[in-house]
Design a protein around this motif. Sequence first.
Motif, short mmCIF file in Angstrom:
data_model
loop_
_atom_site.label_atom_id
_atom_site.label_comp_id
_atom_site.label_asym_id
_atom_site.label_seq_id
_atom_site.Cartn_x
_atom_site.Cartn_y
_atom_site.Cartn_z
N ASN A 138 12.77 6.66 -32.68
CA ASN A 138 12.16 7.39 -31.57
C ASN A 138 12.75 8.78 -31.41
OD1 ASN A 138 10.28 5.41 -30.69
ND2 ASN A 138 11.91 4.27 -29.68
N LEU A 139 14.04 8.90 -31.71
CA LEU A 139 14.70 10.21 -31.61
C LEU A 139 14.11 11.17 -32.63
CD1 LEU A 139 17.00 11.25 -29.78
CD2 LEU A 139 18.58 10.78 -31.65
N VAL A 140 13.88 10.68 -33.84
CA VAL A 140 13.28 11.51 -34.90
C VAL A 140 11.84 11.89 -34.56
CG1 VAL A 140 12.53 11.50 -37.31
CG2 VAL A 140 14.78 10.58 -36.71
N LYS A 141 11.11 10.96 -33.93
CA LYS A 141 9.71 11.21 -33.55
C LYS A 141 9.60 12.13 -32.33
CE LYS A 141 8.02 6.73 -35.22
NZ LYS A 141 7.49 5.40 -34.79
N GLY A 142 10.71 12.39 -31.65
CA GLY A 142 10.65 13.21 -30.46
C GLY A 142 10.32 12.45 -29.20
N GLN A 143 10.33 11.12 -29.28
CA GLN A 143 10.07 10.28 -28.11
C GLN A 143 11.42 9.97 -27.44
OE1 GLN A 143 7.98 6.91 -29.74
NE2 GLN A 143 6.18 8.11 -30.30
N ALA A 147 13.80 6.63 -26.90
CA ALA A 147 15.07 6.61 -27.64
C ALA A 147 16.22 6.31 -26.69
CB ALA A 147 15.30 7.95 -28.33
N ALA A 148 16.20 6.93 -25.51
CA ALA A 148 17.26 6.69 -24.52
C ALA A 148 17.26 5.24 -24.05
CB ALA A 148 17.08 7.63 -23.33
N ASP A 149 16.06 4.68 -23.83
CA ASP A 149 15.96 3.28 -23.38
C ASP A 149 16.50 2.33 -24.45
OD1 ASP A 149 14.79 4.15 -21.05
OD2 ASP A 149 12.73 3.81 -21.73
N ASP A 150 16.16 2.59 -25.72
CA ASP A 150 16.62 1.71 -26.81
C ASP A 150 18.14 1.81 -26.97
OD1 ASP A 150 14.19 0.59 -27.55
OD2 ASP A 150 13.65 2.32 -28.79
N MET A 151 18.68 3.01 -26.89
CA MET A 151 20.13 3.17 -27.04
C MET A 151 20.89 2.54 -25.88
SD MET A 151 20.76 4.40 -29.93
CE MET A 151 19.98 5.27 -31.28
N GLU A 152 20.33 2.62 -24.69
CA GLU A 152 20.94 1.95 -23.53
C GLU A 152 21.02 0.45 -23.76
OE1 GLU A 152 22.37 2.99 -20.86
OE2 GLU A 152 21.55 4.90 -20.18
N LYS A 153 19.93 -0.13 -24.29
CA LYS A 153 19.90 -1.57 -24.57
C LYS A 153 20.90 -1.93 -25.67
CE LYS A 153 15.04 -2.06 -23.26
NZ LYS A 153 13.65 -2.24 -23.75
N ALA A 154 21.00 -1.07 -26.69
CA ALA A 154 21.94 -1.33 -27.79
C ALA A 154 23.38 -1.32 -27.29
CB ALA A 154 21.76 -0.27 -28.88
N TYR A 165 26.15 5.95 -28.54
CA TYR A 165 26.48 6.85 -27.44
C TYR A 165 26.10 8.29 -27.80
CZ TYR A 165 29.25 3.17 -25.16
OH TYR A 165 29.66 2.02 -24.54
N TYR A 166 26.43 8.67 -29.02
CA TYR A 166 26.14 10.03 -29.47
C TYR A 166 24.63 10.29 -29.46
CZ TYR A 166 27.34 14.31 -31.98
OH TYR A 166 27.54 15.61 -32.32
N ALA A 167 23.86 9.31 -29.95
CA ALA A 167 22.40 9.46 -29.95
C ALA A 167 21.85 9.46 -28.54
CB ALA A 167 21.77 8.31 -30.75
N LEU A 168 22.45 8.67 -27.66
CA LEU A 168 22.00 8.62 -26.26
C LEU A 168 22.24 9.96 -25.57
CD1 LEU A 168 20.88 6.96 -23.92
CD2 LEU A 168 23.20 6.16 -23.45
N ILE A 169 23.38 10.58 -25.84
CA ILE A 169 23.67 11.90 -25.28
C ILE A 169 22.63 12.91 -25.74
CG2 ILE A 169 25.33 13.81 -25.30
CD1 ILE A 169 27.55 11.63 -25.54
N ASN A 170 22.30 12.88 -27.05
CA ASN A 170 21.29 13.79 -27.59
C ASN A 170 19.93 13.58 -26.92
OD1 ASN A 170 22.99 15.08 -29.37
ND2 ASN A 170 22.58 13.68 -31.04
N ALA A 171 19.58 12.31 -26.69
CA ALA A 171 18.30 12.01 -26.06
C ALA A 171 18.23 12.58 -24.65
CB ALA A 171 18.07 10.50 -26.04
N TYR A 172 19.30 12.40 -23.88
CA TYR A 172 19.31 12.91 -22.51
C TYR A 172 19.34 14.45 -22.47
CZ TYR A 172 19.87 8.33 -20.34
OH TYR A 172 19.66 7.05 -19.90
N ILE A 173 19.99 15.06 -23.44
CA ILE A 173 19.99 16.53 -23.51
C ILE A 173 18.58 17.03 -23.77
CG2 ILE A 173 20.74 18.51 -24.90
CD1 ILE A 173 23.44 17.09 -25.25
N ASN A 174 17.87 16.37 -24.68
CA ASN A 174 16.48 16.76 -24.97
C ASN A 174 15.55 16.49 -23.80
OD1 ASN A 174 16.10 17.72 -27.89
ND2 ASN A 174 17.44 15.96 -28.14
N LEU A 175 15.92 15.54 -22.94
CA LEU A 175 15.15 15.27 -21.72
C LEU A 175 15.57 16.20 -20.58
CD1 LEU A 175 15.20 11.35 -21.80
CD2 LEU A 175 13.16 12.81 -22.04
N ASN A 176 16.53 17.09 -20.89
CA ASN A 176 17.07 18.03 -19.90
C ASN A 176 17.74 17.31 -18.74
OD1 ASN A 176 17.60 20.73 -19.28
ND2 ASN A 176 15.86 20.86 -17.87
#
Length: 332
Positions: A138-143, A147-154, A165-176
């Motif tokens: 989802n992170l690669v697709k821009g969703q 991506a944040a929801d999946d990483m939270e569950k993981a 955690y690193y991917a989750l931070i990136n997702a939240y940054i892209n969500l502003n």
Amino acid sequence: MQANAVHNEYLEILYEGGFASFAVYAVLWVLFFILTCKKLKVSEKEEKLFYFALLFGIASVLIDNLFNITLRTLLVSFAFWLVFSLINNLSALNKKVKLNISFRMVILILTVVCISFLIYFQSKVFTAQIYELNGYKNLVKGQYQNAADDMEKAIKKSSMKPEPYYALINAYINLNNLKKAQAVSEEVLKFYPAYYEFYFRLAALEEAQKELENALINLRRTLSLLPVYTPAAELFANILQAQNNVSREDKEMLSNLVPVLPYETNLPSYLAEIYFKENNCHKAVFYARKALDGNIFDKPALEIFTACHDVSDDEFLRYATYLNGLKNKMMN
């Protein structure tokens, strides 16, 4: 990210404890197998089968540890040393010991409990890996929300790895959502206090939200862990250059980074500006020269160099004329 093991238990023991620890560990297993073989000779057929089953489990873990460090995992270690103690205490050396039914039941129950714990633990890890994989997709697709929801569950299933955690931070940054990204950064540092990248991420998020003092604290931690981390050095220098008062410790830290990162010409330029604000022309010129040696078109360094010199200084005039000539050619 950083590697923290050689994936070989025996090399780990040799590296961490030296030859003495390795020798003790090796002798332990030599004696264990010698005594167990003697027990097998005096055991009846029923007991031999039981011993062979336990020995097979012990041997499989020891072989696995040629390529892994599973004995450092809590549940695996517990089950392993439980079996080890059973083998050493079920019968006395050179004596035949009958295993009564009740004792067999106790052993069976303990074994079932241990296996159940291991299956439960591994199933959580496996489920977490599935969520993590979906999160990366989802992170690669821009969703980013997915991506944040999946990483939270993981992370909720298994928070043993820093990558989600690193991917989750990136997702939240892209969500502003910088506040959420900052909260995740602070949380992961409780588990991984030696990961310089998370300190830098936290500092960058704090700088974006104008929390400059906190940003400087985390940048100092980043650079203390890895002085050659260029993004942290650049951000550290940039924040200091914009301040009116810079502490002596911060100036020393920044000056120590200049020889460590010789190709980062912005660092001496920032230092020149800091000292120029303090009317310390001697050090301002020193670092301005260093900046110009790396980048002759560094305008702030050239202005500081010009402002701090006496126009009667022939060396300065030649240097400034040469630099201005080059700058004019580039502008034309």
